[in-house]
Design a protein around this motif. Sequence first.
Motif, PDB file in Angstrom:
ATOM      1  N   GLY A  72      42.657  44.198  48.951  1.00 14.77           N
ATOM      2  CA  GLY A  72      42.698  44.830  47.623  1.00 14.77           C
ATOM      3  C   GLY A  72      41.743  44.079  46.714  1.00 14.77           C
ATOM      4  N   ILE A  73      40.909  44.818  45.977  1.00 16.66           N
ATOM      5  CA  ILE A  73      40.032  44.182  44.992  1.00 16.66           C
ATOM      6  C   ILE A  73      40.290  44.854  43.650  1.00 16.66           C
ATOM      7  CG2 ILE A  73      37.642  43.750  44.264  1.00 16.66           C
ATOM      8  CD1 ILE A  73      37.864  42.357  46.833  1.00 16.66           C
ATOM      9  N   ASP A  74      40.500  44.046  42.623  1.00 17.65           N
ATOM     10  CA  ASP A  74      40.675  44.586  41.269  1.00 17.65           C
ATOM     11  C   ASP A  74      39.491  44.139  40.425  1.00 17.65           C
ATOM     12  OD1 ASP A  74      42.067  45.865  39.091  1.00 17.65           O
ATOM     13  OD2 ASP A  74      42.508  43.860  38.359  1.00 17.65           O
ATOM     14  N   LEU A  75      38.678  45.110  40.074  1.00 15.68           N
ATOM     15  CA  LEU A  75      37.483  44.816  39.285  1.00 15.68           C
ATOM     16  C   LEU A  75      37.822  44.966  37.808  1.00 15.68           C
ATOM     17  CD1 LEU A  75      34.424  44.416  38.905  1.00 15.68           C
ATOM     18  CD2 LEU A  75      34.141  46.867  39.330  1.00 15.68           C
ATOM     19  N   GLY A  76      37.662  43.887  37.053  1.00 20.56           N
ATOM     20  CA  GLY A  76      37.904  43.957  35.608  1.00 20.56           C
ATOM     21  C   GLY A  76      36.671  43.494  34.857  1.00 20.56           C
ATOM     22  N   GLY A  77      36.671  43.678  33.560  1.00 27.28           N
ATOM     23  CA  GLY A  77      35.530  43.283  32.751  1.00 27.28           C
ATOM     24  C   GLY A  77      35.344  41.771  32.684  1.00 27.28           C
ATOM     25  N   THR A  78      36.419  41.010  32.865  1.00 29.57           N
ATOM     26  CA  THR A  78      36.295  39.553  32.807  1.00 29.57           C
ATOM     27  C   THR A  78      36.493  38.895  34.170  1.00 29.57           C
ATOM     28  OG1 THR A  78      38.597  39.446  32.109  1.00 29.57           O
ATOM     29  CG2 THR A  78      36.961  39.281  30.385  1.00 29.57           C
ATOM     30  N   GLN A  79      37.317  39.484  35.022  1.00 26.81           N
ATOM     31  CA  GLN A  79      37.620  38.872  36.329  1.00 26.81           C
ATOM     32  C   GLN A  79      37.565  39.895  37.457  1.00 26.81           C
ATOM     33  OE1 GLN A  79      41.463  36.948  36.572  1.00 26.81           O
ATOM     34  NE2 GLN A  79      40.383  35.022  36.866  1.00 26.81           N
ATOM     35  N   ILE A  80      37.116  39.434  38.617  1.00 27.22           N
ATOM     36  CA  ILE A  80      37.289  40.221  39.842  1.00 27.22           C
ATOM     37  C   ILE A  80      38.293  39.465  40.690  1.00 27.22           C
ATOM     38  CG2 ILE A  80      36.198  41.290  41.842  1.00 27.22           C
ATOM     39  CD1 ILE A  80      33.528  40.981  40.535  1.00 27.22           C
ATOM     40  N   VAL A 121      51.475  39.861  49.381  1.00 29.55           N
ATOM     41  CA  VAL A 121      50.173  39.253  49.116  1.00 29.55           C
ATOM     42  C   VAL A 121      50.074  37.989  49.953  1.00 29.55           C
ATOM     43  CG1 VAL A 121      48.693  38.231  47.340  1.00 29.55           C
ATOM     44  CG2 VAL A 121      50.131  40.207  46.780  1.00 29.55           C
ATOM     45  N   LEU A 122      49.164  37.993  50.936  1.00 32.20           N
ATOM     46  CA  LEU A 122      49.046  36.854  51.852  1.00 32.20           C
ATOM     47  C   LEU A 122      48.077  35.811  51.332  1.00 32.20           C
ATOM     48  CD1 LEU A 122      48.886  38.939  55.146  1.00 32.20           C
ATOM     49  CD2 LEU A 122      50.887  37.829  54.149  1.00 32.20           C
ATOM     50  N   HIS A 123      47.111  36.274  50.556  1.00 28.13           N
ATOM     51  CA  HIS A 123      46.127  35.340  50.001  1.00 28.13           C
ATOM     52  C   HIS A 123      45.468  35.995  48.800  1.00 28.13           C
ATOM     53  CE1 HIS A 123      43.302  32.087  49.850  1.00 28.13           C
ATOM     54  NE2 HIS A 123      42.277  32.928  49.883  1.00 28.13           N
ATOM     55  N   ARG A 124      45.063  35.162  47.822  1.00 30.01           N
ATOM     56  CA  ARG A 124      44.444  35.692  46.598  1.00 30.01           C
ATOM     57  C   ARG A 124      43.311  34.788  46.156  1.00 30.01           C
ATOM     58  NH1 ARG A 124      47.912  37.731  41.535  1.00 30.01           N
ATOM     59  NH2 ARG A 124      46.792  36.031  40.569  1.00 30.01           N
ATOM     60  N   GLU A 125      42.250  35.385  45.650  1.00 28.21           N
ATOM     61  CA  GLU A 125      41.169  34.613  45.029  1.00 28.21           C
ATOM     62  C   GLU A 125      40.609  35.423  43.875  1.00 28.21           C
ATOM     63  OE1 GLU A 125      37.979  33.003  47.528  1.00 28.21           O
ATOM     64  OE2 GLU A 125      39.473  32.651  49.097  1.00 28.21           O
ATOM     65  N   ALA A 126      39.964  34.720  42.945  1.00 23.66           N
ATOM     66  CA  ALA A 126      39.388  35.427  41.798  1.00 23.66           C
ATOM     67  C   ALA A 126      38.081  34.774  41.401  1.00 23.66           C
ATOM     68  CB  ALA A 126      40.362  35.392  40.625  1.00 23.66           C
ATOM     69  N   MET A 127      37.233  35.525  40.718  1.00 24.30           N
ATOM     70  CA  MET A 127      36.010  34.952  40.140  1.00 24.30           C
ATOM     71  C   MET A 127      35.686  35.683  38.842  1.00 24.30           C
ATOM     72  SD  MET A 127      33.011  36.426  42.645  1.00 24.30           S
ATOM     73  CE  MET A 127      33.602  35.812  44.206  1.00 24.30           C
ATOM     74  N   ALA A 128      34.901  35.030  37.995  1.00 33.75           N
ATOM     75  CA  ALA A 128      34.501  35.663  36.735  1.00 33.75           C
ATOM     76  C   ALA A 128      33.508  36.779  37.034  1.00 33.75           C
ATOM     77  CB  ALA A 128      33.876  34.624  35.814  1.00 33.75           C
ATOM     78  N   THR A 129      33.702  37.933  36.401  1.00 34.95           N
ATOM     79  CA  THR A 129      32.808  39.071  36.624  1.00 34.95           C
ATOM     80  C   THR A 129      31.430  38.797  36.025  1.00 34.95           C
ATOM     81  OG1 THR A 129      34.740  40.490  36.352  1.00 34.95           O
ATOM     82  CG2 THR A 129      32.602  41.587  36.332  1.00 34.95           C
ATOM     83  N   ALA A 130      30.394  39.048  36.821  1.00 34.87           N
ATOM     84  CA  ALA A 130      29.016  38.949  36.307  1.00 34.87           C
ATOM     85  C   ALA A 130      28.723  40.244  35.538  1.00 34.87           C
ATOM     86  CB  ALA A 130      28.043  38.758  37.457  1.00 34.87           C
ATOM     87  N   ALA A 131      29.426  40.384  34.400  1.00 36.28           N
ATOM     88  CA  ALA A 131      29.483  41.687  33.721  1.00 36.28           C
ATOM     89  C   ALA A 131      28.170  42.116  33.089  1.00 36.28           C
ATOM     90  CB  ALA A 131      30.588  41.664  32.667  1.00 36.28           C
TER      91      ALA A 131
END
Length: 314
Positions: A9-17, A28-38
């Motif tokens: 599952g990927i959730d694309l947001g204006g500040t975070q992906i 949820v077996l694993h999760r990671e996030a990064m700042a969106t290169a908006a």
Amino acid sequence: MGSERLAIGIDLGGTQIRGALIDEAGTVLHREAMATAATAGAEAVVAQIAALARAMAERAGGAVLGIGLSAPGPLDAPNGIALSTPTIAGFTDFPLAQAVEAASGRPVLLENDGIAAAIGEWRFGAGRGLDHMVYATVSTGIGGGVIADGRVLRGRMGMAAHIGHMIVVQGGAPCACGAHGCFEAHASGPAFVARARGAAREDVGSTLHANAETLSAAEVFDAAGAGDALARRLVGEEAELLGLGFGNLLHLYSPDVIVMGGGLSHQFDRLEPLISPAMRRNVLPPFRSVPLRRALLGDNSGLVGAASLLFERG
Ligand code: BMX
Ligand code: ZN
């Protein structure tokens, strides 16, 4: 993780992906996030999504069915196209699903973020087992998703349930969409904070006055809990607005439950006792027994819902 079926599952947001690896039980077996290169352009964001998907697939240690991608803004979801997403540069009439498929080498199913979260709550959360459910996320904006007659209501081009753009005040506050008086322009987190800061600036007797310029939503709720009159009024007004919008949704969809998620749902225990009576005041008597519940999956509703699209496909 053996032979169980897994999806990304990927959730694309204006500040975070955000990315997650999900199993068929919605865990949820694993999760990671990064700042969106908006501001970097669509290809940069696609590369970020592909990188997150790769990290999730590595965790799976075996086959994953594909990527369920939840994204904001009006989308032509069945055709995988981002129509207009003002928060991310280059996302105008952009073939998003196709681009992510090419970059990741995996099948991609695109869904609006509100609908994806509704699906997550319906299959695994607060709407489990029900045939009729409305999900509302009250956050930076207000998004939504509707389950009606045991099915996801998608509407033309998969654009149904943009509940944040119901107009609740004629000639009201300007909205990011260009209209005035939208539900999200009045009742979203930023709208609440802006109203609070303005009122706190004026009210020298309030405990909110000293740091009016930097006030956060949580501070207003805390001050209301401590008995500050202005904070109580502000929280009451927010609850009235949410009750008005949610009441409209009861009349439109006749759900078994309204599920509230998003940033403001962190204050659910304080808001619900105020929203529910306001909602009931606005609706016909037979609608008054419908409960308002908090999203059970919290921040994961959209990730889980988007990933689960792959399981449904078989
Ligand atoms: C907006 C719209 C919806 C979204 C909702 C909540 C855009 C960029 N977004 O109404 O698609 O569901 O905001 O968004 O047009 P959130 O980021 O606050 O969760
Ligand atoms: Zn609007």
